[in-house]
Design a protein around this motif. Sequence first.
Motif, PDB file in Angstrom:
ATOM      1  N   PRO A  11      32.570  41.227  39.666  1.00  0.00           N
ATOM      2  CA  PRO A  11      31.725  41.779  40.734  1.00  0.00           C
ATOM      3  C   PRO A  11      32.125  43.219  41.026  1.00  0.00           C
ATOM      4  N   PRO A  12      31.195  44.006  41.476  1.00  0.00           N
ATOM      5  CA  PRO A  12      31.512  45.405  41.782  1.00  0.00           C
ATOM      6  C   PRO A  12      32.544  45.497  42.892  1.00  0.00           C
ATOM      7  N   ARG A  13      33.394  46.479  42.788  1.00  0.00           N
ATOM      8  CA  ARG A  13      34.442  46.696  43.779  1.00  0.00           C
ATOM      9  C   ARG A  13      34.328  48.108  44.326  1.00  0.00           C
ATOM     10  N   THR A  14      34.748  48.252  45.518  1.00  0.00           N
ATOM     11  CA  THR A  14      34.793  49.568  46.132  1.00  0.00           C
ATOM     12  C   THR A  14      36.076  49.687  46.930  1.00  0.00           C
ATOM     13  N   ARG A  15      36.525  50.898  47.104  1.00  0.00           N
ATOM     14  CA  ARG A  15      37.766  51.140  47.826  1.00  0.00           C
ATOM     15  C   ARG A  15      37.446  51.653  49.221  1.00  0.00           C
ATOM     16  N   ILE A  16      38.128  51.089  50.200  1.00  0.00           N
ATOM     17  CA  ILE A  16      37.965  51.524  51.577  1.00  0.00           C
ATOM     18  C   ILE A  16      39.340  51.784  52.175  1.00  0.00           C
ATOM     19  N   MET A  17      39.369  52.473  53.301  1.00  0.00           N
ATOM     20  CA  MET A  17      40.613  52.781  53.979  1.00  0.00           C
ATOM     21  C   MET A  17      40.713  51.922  55.226  1.00  0.00           C
ATOM     22  N   ARG A  18      41.816  51.208  55.356  1.00  0.00           N
ATOM     23  CA  ARG A  18      42.046  50.347  56.510  1.00  0.00           C
ATOM     24  C   ARG A  18      43.306  50.777  57.253  1.00  0.00           C
ATOM     25  N   LEU A  19      43.347  50.465  58.544  1.00  0.00           N
ATOM     26  CA  LEU A  19      44.512  50.797  59.351  1.00  0.00           C
ATOM     27  C   LEU A  19      45.748  50.101  58.781  1.00  0.00           C
ATOM     28  N   ARG A  20      46.832  50.827  58.678  1.00  0.00           N
ATOM     29  CA  ARG A  20      48.056  50.264  58.139  1.00  0.00           C
ATOM     30  C   ARG A  20      48.639  49.234  59.101  1.00  0.00           C
ATOM     31  N   ARG A  21      49.365  48.257  58.574  1.00  0.00           N
ATOM     32  CA  ARG A  21      49.910  47.186  59.411  1.00  0.00           C
ATOM     33  C   ARG A  21      50.876  47.713  60.466  1.00  0.00           C
ATOM     34  N   GLU A  22      51.743  48.650  60.060  1.00  0.00           N
ATOM     35  CA  GLU A  22      52.721  49.159  61.022  1.00  0.00           C
ATOM     36  C   GLU A  22      52.078  49.973  62.134  1.00  0.00           C
ATOM     37  N   SER A  23      50.849  50.446  61.889  1.00  0.00           N
ATOM     38  CA  SER A  23      50.177  51.290  62.878  1.00  0.00           C
ATOM     39  C   SER A  23      49.912  50.546  64.176  1.00  0.00           C
ATOM     40  N   TRP A  24      49.687  49.250  64.101  1.00  0.00           N
ATOM     41  CA  TRP A  24      49.391  48.487  65.318  1.00  0.00           C
ATOM     42  C   TRP A  24      50.570  48.536  66.287  1.00  0.00           C
ATOM     43  N   GLY A  25      51.780  48.353  65.773  1.00  0.00           N
ATOM     44  CA  GLY A  25      52.948  48.399  66.643  1.00  0.00           C
ATOM     45  C   GLY A  25      53.151  49.771  67.258  1.00  0.00           C
ATOM     46  N   PHE A  26      53.013  50.824  66.437  1.00  0.00           N
ATOM     47  CA  PHE A  26      53.190  52.177  66.945  1.00  0.00           C
ATOM     48  C   PHE A  26      52.101  52.548  67.946  1.00  0.00           C
ATOM     49  N   ALA A  27      50.874  52.107  67.689  1.00  0.00           N
ATOM     50  CA  ALA A  27      49.770  52.442  68.590  1.00  0.00           C
ATOM     51  C   ALA A  27      49.937  51.774  69.953  1.00  0.00           C
ATOM     52  N   VAL A  28      50.247  50.478  69.948  1.00  0.00           N
ATOM     53  CA  VAL A  28      50.418  49.764  71.219  1.00  0.00           C
ATOM     54  C   VAL A  28      51.628  50.318  71.971  1.00  0.00           C
ATOM     55  N   GLY A  29      52.728  50.560  71.255  1.00  0.00           N
ATOM     56  CA  GLY A  29      53.911  51.119  71.899  1.00  0.00           C
ATOM     57  C   GLY A  29      53.629  52.479  72.518  1.00  0.00           C
ATOM     58  N   SER A  30      52.859  53.305  71.833  1.00  0.00           N
ATOM     59  CA  SER A  30      52.532  54.630  72.352  1.00  0.00           C
ATOM     60  C   SER A  30      51.707  54.535  73.632  1.00  0.00           C
ATOM     61  N   VAL A  31      50.743  53.621  73.644  1.00  0.00           N
ATOM     62  CA  VAL A  31      49.911  53.448  74.842  1.00  0.00           C
ATOM     63  C   VAL A  31      50.775  53.045  76.033  1.00  0.00           C
ATOM     64  N   LEU A  32      51.706  52.122  75.816  1.00  0.00           N
ATOM     65  CA  LEU A  32      52.566  51.665  76.912  1.00  0.00           C
ATOM     66  C   LEU A  32      53.467  52.785  77.419  1.00  0.00           C
ATOM     67  N   PHE A  33      53.987  53.602  76.519  1.00  0.00           N
ATOM     68  CA  PHE A  33      54.819  54.724  76.943  1.00  0.00           C
ATOM     69  C   PHE A  33      53.998  55.746  77.728  1.00  0.00           C
ATOM     70  N   ALA A  34      52.772  56.005  77.282  1.00  0.00           N
ATOM     71  CA  ALA A  34      51.919  56.972  77.977  1.00  0.00           C
ATOM     72  C   ALA A  34      51.542  56.462  79.365  1.00  0.00           C
ATOM     73  N   VAL A  35      51.196  55.185  79.457  1.00  0.00           N
ATOM     74  CA  VAL A  35      50.820  54.603  80.749  1.00  0.00           C
ATOM     75  C   VAL A  35      52.007  54.588  81.700  1.00  0.00           C
ATOM     76  N   GLY A  36      53.197  54.348  81.161  1.00  0.00           N
ATOM     77  CA  GLY A  36      54.381  54.212  82.002  1.00  0.00           C
ATOM     78  C   GLY A  36      54.738  55.433  82.812  1.00  0.00           C
ATOM     79  N   VAL A  37      54.281  56.622  82.388  1.00  0.00           N
ATOM     80  CA  VAL A  37      54.617  57.847  83.129  1.00  0.00           C
ATOM     81  C   VAL A  37      53.487  58.315  84.043  1.00  0.00           C
ATOM     82  N   VAL A  38      52.371  57.610  84.056  1.00  0.00           N
ATOM     83  CA  VAL A  38      51.255  57.999  84.923  1.00  0.00           C
ATOM     84  C   VAL A  38      51.622  57.648  86.366  1.00  0.00           C
TER      85      VAL A  38
END
Length: 228
Positions: A11-38
């Motif tokens: 079957p035909p295949r195509t390549r796509i870009m997906r969010l990396r697995r480690e990105s979820w941890g860094f993204a959630v952690g960043s949001v919590l750090f940003a919220v914590g100083v508001v």
Amino acid sequence: MSTHHERPPRPPRTRIMRLRRESWGFAVGSVLFAVGVVPWYVDAVGAVWDAATFFAGSVFFTLGGFIQLALSGRRPPRRSSSPADFADWWSAAVQFVGTLLFNVSTAAVLIGAIRSTSTPSTGWTPDAWGSAAFLVASVLALVAARRRHELWDPDARTAHGTWLNMAGSVAFGFSAVGAYVVPASGTIYDLHWVNLGTFLGAVCFFLAAVLARRSMEYEAHHPGLSTT
């Protein structure tokens, strides 16, 4: 007549870009750090929950760092490894150590807030060693990104991602400087810069995380994805 059965075409295949697995941890952690100083958040939840927010953010950072180092496909460098792979692995390793140091510093703030709820919360008091580890990791990541074609995964380091992480590390570094306790008074040198540096650093880390992608191969007839 031939008795051999012809294989059906792939079957035909195509390549796509997906969010990396480690990105979820860094993204959630960043949001919590940003919220914590508001300020309004600190006033609304109080010292203990604000400190808990930073601790939870550090745990997500550590989760992302562990995935990036041990579960993303990286291997400890060998003599035959390219300079880019050396820099890439050591960047992930040093960053992971930095996240562990943040675990310690945020846990100390949380414990202090629980023991003395009457003391106004200063949020996360940046750890100088953890911030230094992030700076070193960011420099190594820039080295790896310059020769990304040699990496085990060329998508592991990109120019925009590494520079955003560097900007975030610099902001965290300035935040750590602002958190210096003046011996004469026993107070933090500049709490406003602590909060601003932490917030800007968290925003940079969040953007780096959500922009980090991994190339995936997709079969048009099947809903699933498989890495290549």
